[in-house]
Design a protein around this motif. Structure first.
Motif, PDB file in Angstrom:
ATOM      1  N   THR A  57      -4.684  -9.577  55.220  1.00 31.97           N
ATOM      2  CA  THR A  57      -5.573  -9.327  56.358  1.00 31.97           C
ATOM      3  C   THR A  57      -6.572 -10.473  56.490  1.00 31.97           C
ATOM      4  OG1 THR A  57      -7.056  -8.044  54.930  1.00 31.97           O
ATOM      5  CG2 THR A  57      -5.371  -6.821  56.147  1.00 31.97           C
ATOM      6  N   ARG A  58      -6.287 -11.551  55.758  1.00 32.17           N
ATOM      7  CA  ARG A  58      -7.184 -12.711  55.776  1.00 32.17           C
ATOM      8  C   ARG A  58      -6.485 -13.898  56.441  1.00 32.17           C
ATOM      9  NH1 ARG A  58      -8.744 -12.773  49.506  1.00 32.17           N
ATOM     10  NH2 ARG A  58      -6.590 -12.038  49.343  1.00 32.17           N
ATOM     11  N   ASP A  59      -6.992 -15.078  56.197  1.00 33.22           N
ATOM     12  CA  ASP A  59      -6.396 -16.280  56.787  1.00 33.22           C
ATOM     13  C   ASP A  59      -4.937 -16.402  56.385  1.00 33.22           C
ATOM     14  OD1 ASP A  59      -8.668 -17.113  58.099  1.00 33.22           O
ATOM     15  OD2 ASP A  59      -9.428 -18.214  56.365  1.00 33.22           O
ATOM     16  N   PHE A  60      -4.156 -16.989  57.276  1.00 31.68           N
ATOM     17  CA  PHE A  60      -2.725 -17.167  57.042  1.00 31.68           C
ATOM     18  C   PHE A  60      -2.465 -18.657  56.847  1.00 31.68           C
ATOM     19  CE2 PHE A  60       1.735 -17.399  58.733  1.00 31.68           C
ATOM     20  CZ  PHE A  60       2.301 -16.633  57.729  1.00 31.68           C
ATOM     21  N   PRO A  61      -2.375 -19.102  55.591  1.00 36.12           N
ATOM     22  CA  PRO A  61      -2.240 -20.539  55.341  1.00 36.12           C
ATOM     23  C   PRO A  61      -0.857 -21.057  55.728  1.00 36.12           C
ATOM     24  CG  PRO A  61      -2.018 -19.317  53.299  1.00 36.12           C
ATOM     25  CD  PRO A  61      -2.384 -18.313  54.350  1.00 36.12           C
ATOM     26  N   SER A  62      -0.767 -22.328  55.978  1.00 34.55           N
ATOM     27  CA  SER A  62       0.503 -22.965  56.302  1.00 34.55           C
ATOM     28  C   SER A  62       0.545 -24.335  55.629  1.00 34.55           C
ATOM     29  CB  SER A  62       0.641 -23.120  57.815  1.00 34.55           C
ATOM     30  OG  SER A  62       1.863 -23.718  58.143  1.00 34.55           O
ATOM     31  N   PRO A  63       1.465 -24.542  54.662  1.00 32.53           N
ATOM     32  CA  PRO A  63       2.473 -23.586  54.186  1.00 32.53           C
ATOM     33  C   PRO A  63       1.871 -22.576  53.211  1.00 32.53           C
ATOM     34  CG  PRO A  63       2.669 -25.633  52.987  1.00 32.53           C
ATOM     35  CD  PRO A  63       1.605 -25.870  54.019  1.00 32.53           C
ATOM     36  N   LEU A  64       2.645 -21.549  52.902  1.00 31.03           N
ATOM     37  CA  LEU A  64       2.216 -20.551  51.942  1.00 31.03           C
ATOM     38  C   LEU A  64       2.319 -21.120  50.528  1.00 31.03           C
ATOM     39  CD1 LEU A  64       4.059 -17.430  53.413  1.00 31.03           C
ATOM     40  CD2 LEU A  64       1.740 -18.225  53.890  1.00 31.03           C
ATOM     41  N   ASN A  65       1.391 -20.688  49.665  1.00 27.13           N
ATOM     42  CA  ASN A  65       1.384 -21.168  48.279  1.00 27.13           C
ATOM     43  C   ASN A  65       1.997 -20.100  47.373  1.00 27.13           C
ATOM     44  OD1 ASN A  65       0.889 -22.648  45.962  1.00 27.13           O
ATOM     45  ND2 ASN A  65      -1.213 -21.884  45.740  1.00 27.13           N
ATOM     46  N   ARG A  85      -7.030 -12.408  63.509  1.00 27.22           N
ATOM     47  CA  ARG A  85      -7.399 -13.809  63.724  1.00 27.22           C
ATOM     48  C   ARG A  85      -6.318 -14.505  64.526  1.00 27.22           C
ATOM     49  NH1 ARG A  85     -10.261 -15.170  58.154  1.00 27.22           N
ATOM     50  NH2 ARG A  85     -10.894 -13.036  57.730  1.00 27.22           N
ATOM     51  N   ASP A  86      -6.572 -15.740  64.882  1.00 28.95           N
ATOM     52  CA  ASP A  86      -5.536 -16.560  65.505  1.00 28.95           C
ATOM     53  C   ASP A  86      -4.586 -17.043  64.412  1.00 28.95           C
ATOM     54  OD1 ASP A  86      -6.784 -16.154  67.867  1.00 28.95           O
ATOM     55  OD2 ASP A  86      -7.538 -18.194  68.118  1.00 28.95           O
ATOM     56  N   ILE A  87      -3.304 -16.828  64.617  1.00 32.52           N
ATOM     57  CA  ILE A  87      -2.284 -17.200  63.639  1.00 32.52           C
ATOM     58  C   ILE A  87      -1.442 -18.331  64.214  1.00 32.52           C
ATOM     59  CG2 ILE A  87      -0.338 -16.396  62.259  1.00 32.52           C
ATOM     60  CD1 ILE A  87      -2.951 -15.032  61.551  1.00 32.52           C
ATOM     61  N   GLN A  88      -1.320 -19.404  63.440  1.00 29.84           N
ATOM     62  CA  GLN A  88      -0.510 -20.545  63.845  1.00 29.84           C
ATOM     63  C   GLN A  88       0.662 -20.687  62.876  1.00 29.84           C
ATOM     64  OE1 GLN A  88      -0.830 -22.960  66.388  1.00 29.84           O
ATOM     65  NE2 GLN A  88       1.087 -23.819  65.665  1.00 29.84           N
ATOM     66  N   VAL A  89       1.878 -20.699  63.414  1.00 25.90           N
ATOM     67  CA  VAL A  89       3.077 -20.860  62.598  1.00 25.90           C
ATOM     68  C   VAL A  89       3.793 -22.128  63.042  1.00 25.90           C
ATOM     69  CG1 VAL A  89       5.290 -19.857  61.941  1.00 25.90           C
ATOM     70  CG2 VAL A  89       3.300 -18.369  62.288  1.00 25.90           C
ATOM     71  N   ASN A  90       4.100 -22.997  62.095  1.00 28.57           N
ATOM     72  CA  ASN A  90       4.828 -24.218  62.428  1.00 28.57           C
ATOM     73  C   ASN A  90       6.045 -24.357  61.530  1.00 28.57           C
ATOM     74  OD1 ASN A  90       3.964 -25.406  59.921  1.00 28.57           O
ATOM     75  ND2 ASN A  90       1.990 -25.857  60.876  1.00 28.57           N
ATOM     76  N   ASP A  91       6.722 -25.481  61.587  1.00 30.39           N
ATOM     77  CA  ASP A  91       7.993 -25.626  60.868  1.00 30.39           C
ATOM     78  C   ASP A  91       7.820 -25.713  59.356  1.00 30.39           C
ATOM     79  OD1 ASP A  91       6.775 -28.069  60.939  1.00 30.39           O
ATOM     80  OD2 ASP A  91       8.535 -29.186  61.600  1.00 30.39           O
ATOM     81  N   ARG A  92       6.578 -25.813  58.851  1.00 30.03           N
ATOM     82  CA  ARG A  92       6.349 -25.852  57.406  1.00 30.03           C
ATOM     83  C   ARG A  92       5.862 -24.518  56.852  1.00 30.03           C
ATOM     84  NH1 ARG A  92       2.525 -29.801  55.170  1.00 30.03           N
ATOM     85  NH2 ARG A  92       3.702 -29.322  53.273  1.00 30.03           N
ATOM     86  N   THR A  93       5.494 -23.586  57.704  1.00 28.31           N
ATOM     87  CA  THR A  93       4.828 -22.364  57.266  1.00 28.31           C
ATOM     88  C   THR A  93       5.658 -21.579  56.263  1.00 28.31           C
ATOM     89  OG1 THR A  93       3.640 -22.178  59.376  1.00 28.31           O
ATOM     90  CG2 THR A  93       3.835 -20.178  58.036  1.00 28.31           C
ATOM     91  N   PHE A  94       6.930 -21.390  56.548  1.00 32.65           N
ATOM     92  CA  PHE A  94       7.763 -20.544  55.689  1.00 32.65           C
ATOM     93  C   PHE A  94       8.627 -21.333  54.715  1.00 32.65           C
ATOM     94  CE2 PHE A  94       7.504 -17.998  59.732  1.00 32.65           C
ATOM     95  CZ  PHE A  94       6.515 -17.153  59.279  1.00 32.65           C
ATOM     96  N   GLU A  95       8.472 -22.627  54.692  1.00 33.26           N
ATOM     97  CA  GLU A  95       9.355 -23.450  53.867  1.00 33.26           C
ATOM     98  C   GLU A  95       9.238 -23.111  52.387  1.00 33.26           C
ATOM     99  OE1 GLU A  95      10.729 -28.126  53.564  1.00 33.26           O
ATOM    100  OE2 GLU A  95       8.837 -27.584  54.534  1.00 33.26           O
ATOM    101  N   SER A  96       8.039 -22.764  51.924  1.00 31.23           N
ATOM    102  CA  SER A  96       7.854 -22.470  50.502  1.00 31.23           C
ATOM    103  C   SER A  96       8.388 -21.090  50.113  1.00 31.23           C
ATOM    104  CB  SER A  96       6.360 -22.562  50.138  1.00 31.23           C
ATOM    105  OG  SER A  96       5.598 -21.664  50.926  1.00 31.23           O
TER     106      SER A  96
END
Length: 478
Positions: A57-65, A85-96
């Protein structure tokens, strides 16, 4: 707002009718008692031997650690992003995310749900193409489920969001329509089973399409079965789920060449000749709160599988379609004579009979149907004294077991006592000229169809148009 809430309620109805739904299964899994773990930084996670489920329920980092202790352990990963919050998803977000999967799994799943966001940007084409490890076994299955739920805010996504995606299963649910056309969203994709629900997806048959879509399942709340409500899509096999149908004789029915299965729920009585505009379907499921006219199935000469759920079922519908090889109904609602007739059709090799699950008592009929379907029957006694001759003649009291039933052949030679094997396709489907004409007649192409632009994607969500291209909010793809 009221219409959007209605969409959510209908989603629950539709999910309850589809036992294979990934979203429904994930709900029961979340309720299970699994221990907490530390798998993704900033997320609250629970881990079982097979699956890790993480919520934030907090910030959504990109990429995920991904934290070291949980790497390379799981076959299923589920994320719930519930940050206001505003969520931004890019081509690196789910790579990890691929670091969580065990290298030798045979069924890889990725599920993600976005809710409560103030803005959601899925702005890059192919953002889900890097979820799974590159070196998974060649026989392993890959499945993705994406749920975007927020009644207040429309997401902003790339028109080419699933371009070149290669998975066995993709299930989508979103309250708002996708910006791209079907041809743009899935161009170059290779998907064996695709399920669309929530926001409508336009089909532009004038656009080139290089994707290979095997089975496409649609579901929608709509008053009528029409090509306008159910577009023509370039998929090899089409399944339509139609909820709350009240009109059964559309001027432009979606009787496409690739439509093989039709599932209908109506709150009203199903009238005579209700499905005569679909003479080529092989599977029909009907659910109604009232009853079904004895002549409702007139014209369905190719029908091989029939499922009926109504308050007072009878065998008149089954007997009206001699081509049916599989029949499913509320068997416990039939009288003793009707149940015996069904068992006789099974024992004689005419029709494979299934009972709609309802936690019924253990009976000789239930045990015989389970045996025929290859399931372990419930423990029942005294079937040698049954009043039904088909039960008595096929029960061996010395071993307390039923005899094997004879094969029941479909038109293609396969045994109706076993599920159909799913075909695998290696090339894009070409929509026939007749289907193109039918769809264009029902929904003429618009030369100025709005699609997402850079300017539009920058607008506040409250200013974006949630329903586009003449689609009504009361219509739901499931």
């Amino acid at each position: 707002m009221l219409r959007i809430v209605l969409l959510s309620l209908i989603l629950l109805v539709s999910l309850s009718s589809t036992t294979s739904s990934i979203l429904r299964r994930s709900l029961s899994r979340r309720q299970s008692d699994v221990p907490p773990c530390n798998a993704i930084e900033g997320f609250e996670c629970k881990c079982s031997f097979f699956r890790v489920t993480c919520t934030t329920t907090r910030d959504f980092p990109s990429p995920l650690n991904i934290l070291q202790n949980e790497k390379h352990k799981y076959q299923s990963v589920e994320l719930v992003v519930a940050a206001a919050r505003d969520i931004q998803v890019n081509d690196r977000t789910f790579e990890s995310i691929k670091e969580l999967y065990k290298p030798d799994g045979d069924n890889f799943e990725f599920r993600i749900k976005f809710e409560k966001f103030t803005g959601l940007r899925l702005s890059t084409a192919g953002v889900f193409n890097r979820v799974f490890p590159d070196n998974i076994p060649p026989h392993a299955r890959k499945q993705i489920a994406l749920e975007v739920y927020n009644p207040e805010v429309a997401p902003s996504e790339s028109p080419f969001l699933f371009q070149n995606l290669n998975v066995d299963t993709l299930e989508l649910y979103a309250l708002y329509p996708f910006h791209g056309t079907f041809q743009q969203l899935f161009d170059g994709a290779n998907i064996k089973y695709l399920r669309l629900s929530g926001g409508d997806i336009r089909s532009d048959l004038s656009q080139p399409f290089t994707g290979t879509i095997g089975r496409l399942e649609l579901a929608k709340q709509a008053s009528s079965l029409s090509a306008q409500n159910f577009p023509a899509y370039p998929a090899h096999e089409l399944i339509i789920n139609a909820f709350y149908i009240t009109e059964f004789n559309s001027e432009n029915p979606p009787s496409y060449s690739n439509l093989g299965e039709l599932r209908v729920y109506s709150p009203d009585r199903i009238p005579a000749n209700a499905f005569q505009q679909f003479p080529n379907i092989h599977t029909l499921s009907i659910s109604t709160d009232k009853d079904i006219d004895p002549n409702a199935l007139n014209g369905l000469n190719s029908l091989e599988k029939l499922s009926i759920k109504e308050p007072k079922p009878s065998l008149a519908l089954l007997n009206s379609v001699p081509s049916v090889k599989e029949f499913e109904t509320n068997i416990e609602k039939l009288d003793e004579d009707g149940q015996c007739q069904l068992v006789g059709k099974l024992a004689n090799g005419q029709t494979a009979v299934q009972a709609i699950p309802n936690g019924r008592d253990c009976t000789c009929t239930a045990a015989y149907l389970s045996t025929a379907a290859g399931r372990t029957p419930c423990d029942v006694q005294g079937c040698e004294r049954s009043s039904c001759a088909a039960i008595r003649n096929n029960y061996d009291a010395s071993i307390r077991a039923f005899k094997a039933t004879p094969p029941i052949r479909r038109a293609d030679g396969t045994d109706a006592l076993h599920p159909r094997e799913q075909r695998v396709y290696s090339a894009p489907y070409q929509v026939s000229a007749g289907d193109r004409e039918k769809y264009h007649r029902a929904a003429p192409p618009q030369h100025a169809q709005p699609t997402q632009t850079d300017d539009d994607s920058q607008r506040p969500a409250s200013e974006q148009v949630p329903w586009q291209h003449g689609q009504r909010p009361g219509m739901l793809n499931v």
